[in-house]
Design a protein around this motif. Structure first.
Motif, PDB file in Angstrom:
ATOM      1  N   ALA A  65       0.816  -1.216   0.000  1.00 41.85           N
ATOM      2  CA  ALA A  65       0.000   0.000   0.000  1.00 41.85           C
ATOM      3  C   ALA A  65       0.847   1.262   0.000  1.00 41.85           C
ATOM      4  CB  ALA A  65      -0.931   0.005   1.215  1.00 41.85           C
ATOM      5  N   ALA A  66       2.109   1.156   0.411  1.00 43.19           N
ATOM      6  CA  ALA A  66       2.972   2.335   0.464  1.00 43.19           C
ATOM      7  C   ALA A  66       3.467   2.760  -0.916  1.00 43.19           C
ATOM      8  CB  ALA A  66       4.164   2.072   1.385  1.00 43.19           C
ATOM      9  N   ILE A  67       3.378   1.881  -1.883  1.00 38.26           N
ATOM     10  CA  ILE A  67       3.825   2.218  -3.243  1.00 38.26           C
ATOM     11  C   ILE A  67       2.642   2.804  -3.990  1.00 38.26           C
ATOM     12  CG2 ILE A  67       4.822   1.349  -5.391  1.00 38.26           C
ATOM     13  CD1 ILE A  67       6.069  -0.933  -3.769  1.00 38.26           C
ATOM     14  N   ARG A  68       2.651   4.127  -4.175  1.00 36.48           N
ATOM     15  CA  ARG A  68       1.513   4.817  -4.780  1.00 36.48           C
ATOM     16  C   ARG A  68       1.791   5.305  -6.189  1.00 36.48           C
ATOM     17  NH1 ARG A  68      -2.448   2.900  -2.354  1.00 36.48           N
ATOM     18  NH2 ARG A  68      -3.642   4.431  -3.564  1.00 36.48           N
ATOM     19  N   SER A  69       3.037   5.272  -6.620  1.00 33.73           N
ATOM     20  CA  SER A  69       3.402   5.738  -7.953  1.00 33.73           C
ATOM     21  C   SER A  69       4.654   5.012  -8.404  1.00 33.73           C
ATOM     22  CB  SER A  69       3.654   7.253  -7.948  1.00 33.73           C
ATOM     23  OG  SER A  69       4.837   7.546  -7.218  1.00 33.73           O
ATOM     24  N   LEU A  70       5.021   5.202  -9.655  1.00 36.20           N
ATOM     25  CA  LEU A  70       6.243   4.566 -10.151  1.00 36.20           C
ATOM     26  C   LEU A  70       7.471   5.033  -9.388  1.00 36.20           C
ATOM     27  CD1 LEU A  70       5.690   4.490 -14.014  1.00 36.20           C
ATOM     28  CD2 LEU A  70       6.062   2.524 -12.534  1.00 36.20           C
ATOM     29  N   ALA A  71       7.438   6.289  -8.928  1.00 40.50           N
ATOM     30  CA  ALA A  71       8.570   6.787  -8.144  1.00 40.50           C
ATOM     31  C   ALA A  71       8.798   5.922  -6.907  1.00 40.50           C
ATOM     32  CB  ALA A  71       8.333   8.242  -7.747  1.00 40.50           C
ATOM     33  N   GLY A  72       7.729   5.330  -6.391  1.00 39.16           N
ATOM     34  CA  GLY A  72       7.839   4.467  -5.229  1.00 39.16           C
ATOM     35  C   GLY A  72       8.551   3.160  -5.506  1.00 39.16           C
ATOM     36  N   LEU A  73       8.851   2.890  -6.778  1.00 34.80           N
ATOM     37  CA  LEU A  73       9.558   1.662  -7.139  1.00 34.80           C
ATOM     38  C   LEU A  73      11.072   1.841  -7.154  1.00 34.80           C
ATOM     39  CD1 LEU A  73       7.310   0.197  -9.992  1.00 34.80           C
ATOM     40  CD2 LEU A  73       7.457  -0.546  -7.604  1.00 34.80           C
ATOM     41  N   ARG A  74      11.545   3.070  -6.942  1.00 38.73           N
ATOM     42  CA  ARG A  74      12.998   3.265  -6.864  1.00 38.73           C
ATOM     43  C   ARG A  74      13.569   2.389  -5.750  1.00 38.73           C
ATOM     44  NH1 ARG A  74      11.812   8.834  -8.465  1.00 38.73           N
ATOM     45  NH2 ARG A  74      13.120   9.361 -10.277  1.00 38.73           N
ATOM     46  N   GLY A  75      14.601   1.641  -6.098  1.00 35.05           N
ATOM     47  CA  GLY A  75      15.222   0.733  -5.142  1.00 35.05           C
ATOM     48  C   GLY A  75      14.470  -0.571  -4.946  1.00 35.05           C
ATOM     49  N   LYS A  76      13.386  -0.774  -5.677  1.00 36.29           N
ATOM     50  CA  LYS A  76      12.569  -1.974  -5.537  1.00 36.29           C
ATOM     51  C   LYS A  76      12.872  -2.986  -6.643  1.00 36.29           C
ATOM     52  CE  LYS A  76      10.153  -0.138  -2.129  1.00 36.29           C
ATOM     53  NZ  LYS A  76      10.252  -0.646  -0.742  1.00 36.29           N
ATOM     54  N   ARG A  77      12.283  -4.163  -6.496  1.00 39.70           N
ATOM     55  CA  ARG A  77      12.474  -5.264  -7.450  1.00 39.70           C
ATOM     56  C   ARG A  77      11.199  -5.447  -8.278  1.00 39.70           C
ATOM     57  NH1 ARG A  77      13.326  -8.862  -2.353  1.00 39.70           N
ATOM     58  NH2 ARG A  77      11.576  -7.466  -1.933  1.00 39.70           N
ATOM     59  N   ILE A  78      11.353  -5.468  -9.600  1.00 39.27           N
ATOM     60  CA  ILE A  78      10.226  -5.609 -10.522  1.00 39.27           C
ATOM     61  C   ILE A  78      10.451  -6.847 -11.378  1.00 39.27           C
ATOM     62  CG2 ILE A  78       8.773  -4.469 -12.234  1.00 39.27           C
ATOM     63  CD1 ILE A  78      10.158  -1.835 -11.522  1.00 39.27           C
ATOM     64  N   ALA A  79       9.461  -7.713 -11.430  1.00 39.31           N
ATOM     65  CA  ALA A  79       9.548  -8.908 -12.273  1.00 39.31           C
ATOM     66  C   ALA A  79       8.869  -8.649 -13.612  1.00 39.31           C
ATOM     67  CB  ALA A  79       8.888 -10.098 -11.584  1.00 39.31           C
ATOM     68  N   GLY A  80       9.414  -9.251 -14.651  1.00 44.49           N
ATOM     69  CA  GLY A  80       8.813  -9.180 -15.983  1.00 44.49           C
ATOM     70  C   GLY A  80       9.495 -10.174 -16.893  1.00 44.49           C
ATOM     71  N   ASN A  81       8.818 -10.541 -17.974  1.00 39.96           N
ATOM     72  CA  ASN A  81       9.405 -11.520 -18.897  1.00 39.96           C
ATOM     73  C   ASN A  81      10.392 -10.847 -19.834  1.00 39.96           C
ATOM     74  OD1 ASN A  81       7.137 -10.211 -20.135  1.00 39.96           O
ATOM     75  ND2 ASN A  81       7.192 -11.739 -21.776  1.00 39.96           N
ATOM     76  N   ARG A  82      11.578 -11.400 -19.945  1.00 38.72           N
ATOM     77  CA  ARG A  82      12.607 -10.822 -20.806  1.00 38.72           C
ATOM     78  C   ARG A  82      12.156 -10.860 -22.269  1.00 38.72           C
ATOM     79  NH1 ARG A  82      18.106 -10.057 -20.171  1.00 38.72           N
ATOM     80  NH2 ARG A  82      18.180 -11.395 -18.305  1.00 38.72           N
ATOM     81  N   GLY A  83      12.307  -9.747 -22.957  1.00 36.72           N
ATOM     82  CA  GLY A  83      12.035  -9.696 -24.388  1.00 36.72           C
ATOM     83  C   GLY A  83      10.564  -9.639 -24.757  1.00 36.72           C
ATOM     84  N   GLY A  84       9.672  -9.496 -23.774  1.00 35.80           N
ATOM     85  CA  GLY A  84       8.245  -9.494 -24.065  1.00 35.80           C
ATOM     86  C   GLY A  84       7.559  -8.253 -23.532  1.00 35.80           C
ATOM     87  N   TRP A  85       6.227  -8.356 -23.405  1.00 34.93           N
ATOM     88  CA  TRP A  85       5.441  -7.218 -22.960  1.00 34.93           C
ATOM     89  C   TRP A  85       5.877  -6.708 -21.590  1.00 34.93           C
ATOM     90  CZ3 TRP A  85      -0.140  -9.163 -24.495  1.00 34.93           C
ATOM     91  CH2 TRP A  85      -0.378  -8.800 -25.840  1.00 34.93           C
ATOM     92  N   GLY A  86       6.208  -7.600 -20.668  1.00 40.97           N
ATOM     93  CA  GLY A  86       6.617  -7.166 -19.338  1.00 40.97           C
ATOM     94  C   GLY A  86       7.874  -6.320 -19.378  1.00 40.97           C
ATOM     95  N   HIS A  87       8.890  -6.795 -20.069  1.00 39.42           N
ATOM     96  CA  HIS A  87      10.161  -6.084 -20.244  1.00 39.42           C
ATOM     97  C   HIS A  87       9.908  -4.704 -20.864  1.00 39.42           C
ATOM     98  CE1 HIS A  87      14.558  -6.496 -21.943  1.00 39.42           C
ATOM     99  NE2 HIS A  87      14.353  -5.335 -21.340  1.00 39.42           N
ATOM    100  N   TYR A  88       9.135  -4.683 -21.931  1.00 41.50           N
ATOM    101  CA  TYR A  88       8.859  -3.436 -22.634  1.00 41.50           C
ATOM    102  C   TYR A  88       8.106  -2.458 -21.734  1.00 41.50           C
ATOM    103  CZ  TYR A  88       7.637  -0.441 -26.633  1.00 41.50           C
ATOM    104  OH  TYR A  88       7.505   0.615 -27.509  1.00 41.50           O
ATOM    105  N   LEU A  89       7.091  -2.942 -21.027  1.00 43.70           N
ATOM    106  CA  LEU A  89       6.278  -2.059 -20.185  1.00 43.70           C
ATOM    107  C   LEU A  89       7.106  -1.442 -19.066  1.00 43.70           C
ATOM    108  CD1 LEU A  89       3.602  -0.829 -19.282  1.00 43.70           C
ATOM    109  CD2 LEU A  89       3.071  -2.986 -18.118  1.00 43.70           C
ATOM    110  N   ILE A  90       7.960  -2.240 -18.443  1.00 46.75           N
ATOM    111  CA  ILE A  90       8.808  -1.697 -17.373  1.00 46.75           C
ATOM    112  C   ILE A  90       9.664  -0.556 -17.906  1.00 46.75           C
ATOM    113  CG2 ILE A  90      10.745  -2.199 -15.829  1.00 46.75           C
ATOM    114  CD1 ILE A  90       9.622  -5.102 -15.666  1.00 46.75           C
TER     115      ILE A  90
END
Length: 315
Positions: free
Chosen positions: A117-142
């Motif tokens: 709940a403390a992450i309210r914006s993308l700025a809140g992801l600084r220093g955080k871990r984000i999962a996504g699929n390499r070479g696909g939609w997840g990678h591109y969106l991040i």
């Protein structure tokens, strides 16, 4: 190549869909199509668009786009269906395939999920871990979302994981955010308390390609054109019969029916023209994919498609 292919040779639906005697049916031309569960086959069968084609369908079932595209590249299939970036990556490697038709789900069907709940914006992801699929939609969106917000890629940790592994990492808290697509999004929101921090609108391409092997384009063009007409009819039905389509695919995939209904309502997928305007749009996305590290070199998108089918199945 064929070791991972489970093949069943049959016409769409039941045998009664074809009036021809069994001997005559055996003499019909064959269209070899790669399917992922809940994909092309269920779309055409649930909608009735599968009924009575003037050819036999030889279905091959695959767990994901990558092995499907491998089989298409090897000539074991005539036709497949997959996301834009998966298609483009394989084409860029020299595969003899072309996009011949498209469907457009809304980019709102892609998103970066969080549970904190403390992450309210993308700025809140600084220093955080984000999962996504390499070479696909997840990678591109991040990468696209970080770029829009002025956040350097080095300010986050991107864990490249396939969806099944990312799902476990996200639910366990091993990652703080997950870039993923429907119906995973709806399942996580409805059952596990996730929320969408940002979706793909204005950020990602959202194109599903019907791709065909070059030899099939040369030798089976009338069959491919007929299939594309059925493909468009199937999506027309699915968009206006969401509860029925969700019920059908829930029984097939075991994904909860409410999650599928929500996903289909958000995506509102429709067949669309594969034309010069789409090529320009996808070229811009392909250039971004090069910047984001999804591609190793620039791809001329116009070379990856055959625009000659659009007028054959329009309307």
């Amino acid at each position: 190549m064929t070791s991972f292919i489970t093949r069943r040779s049959l016409a769409f639906g039941t045998a009664t869909l074809l009036a021809a005697p069994s001997i005559a049916r055996a003499q019909l031309p064959v269209l070899r199509i790669g399917n992922q569960k809940g994909g092309l086959r269920s779309l055409l069968e649930a909608s009735g668009a599968a009924n009575g084609p003037p050819y036999r369908i030889e279905w091959s079932e695959f767990p994901a786009a990558a092995p499907l595209l491998e089989a298409l590249n090897a000539g074991a299939l005539d036709l497949g269906y997959q996301g834009d970036l998966a298609f483009l990556t394989v084409f860029a490697s020299g595969a003899p395939l072309r996009g011949i038709g498209v469907a457009r789900p809304s980019p709102a069907g892609q998103g970066i999920l969080v549970r904190d709940a403390a992450i309210r914006s993308l700025a809140g992801l600084r220093g955080k871990r984000i999962a996504g699929n390499r070479g696909g939609w997840g990678h591109y969106l991040i990468r696209a979302a970080l770029k829009r917000e002025g956040i350097l890629p080095e300010e986050v940790t991107i864990n490249f994981l396939p969806p099944t592994d990312a799902l476990l990492a996200f639910r366990s808290g091993a990652v703080d955010a997950w870039a993923i697509w429907e119906p995973y999004i709806s399942v996580e929101i409805q059952q596990f308390g996730a929320r969408t921090l940002v979706d793909g609108r204005g950020l990602t391409p959202s194109i599903m390609f019907v791709s065909a092997h070059e030899q099939a384009i040369r030798d089976k063009r009338p069959l491919l054109a007929d299939f594309l007409r059925r493909f468009a009819t199937g999506w027309d039905w699915a968009r206006t019969h969401i509860p029925d389509y969700a019920r059908y695919n829930s029984a097939l995939t075991r994904i909860p029916e409410p999650a599928l209904r929500r996903a289909y309502e958000i995506e509102a997928t429709a067949a669309a023209p594969l034309d010069a305007a789409l090529v320009r749009e996808f070229q811009a996305a392909a250039d971004n994919a090069l910047e984001f590290g999804l591609l190793q070199r620039r791809v001329d998108v116009a070379r990856s498609v055959d625009l000659g089918f659009t007028h054959q199945h329009a309307g």
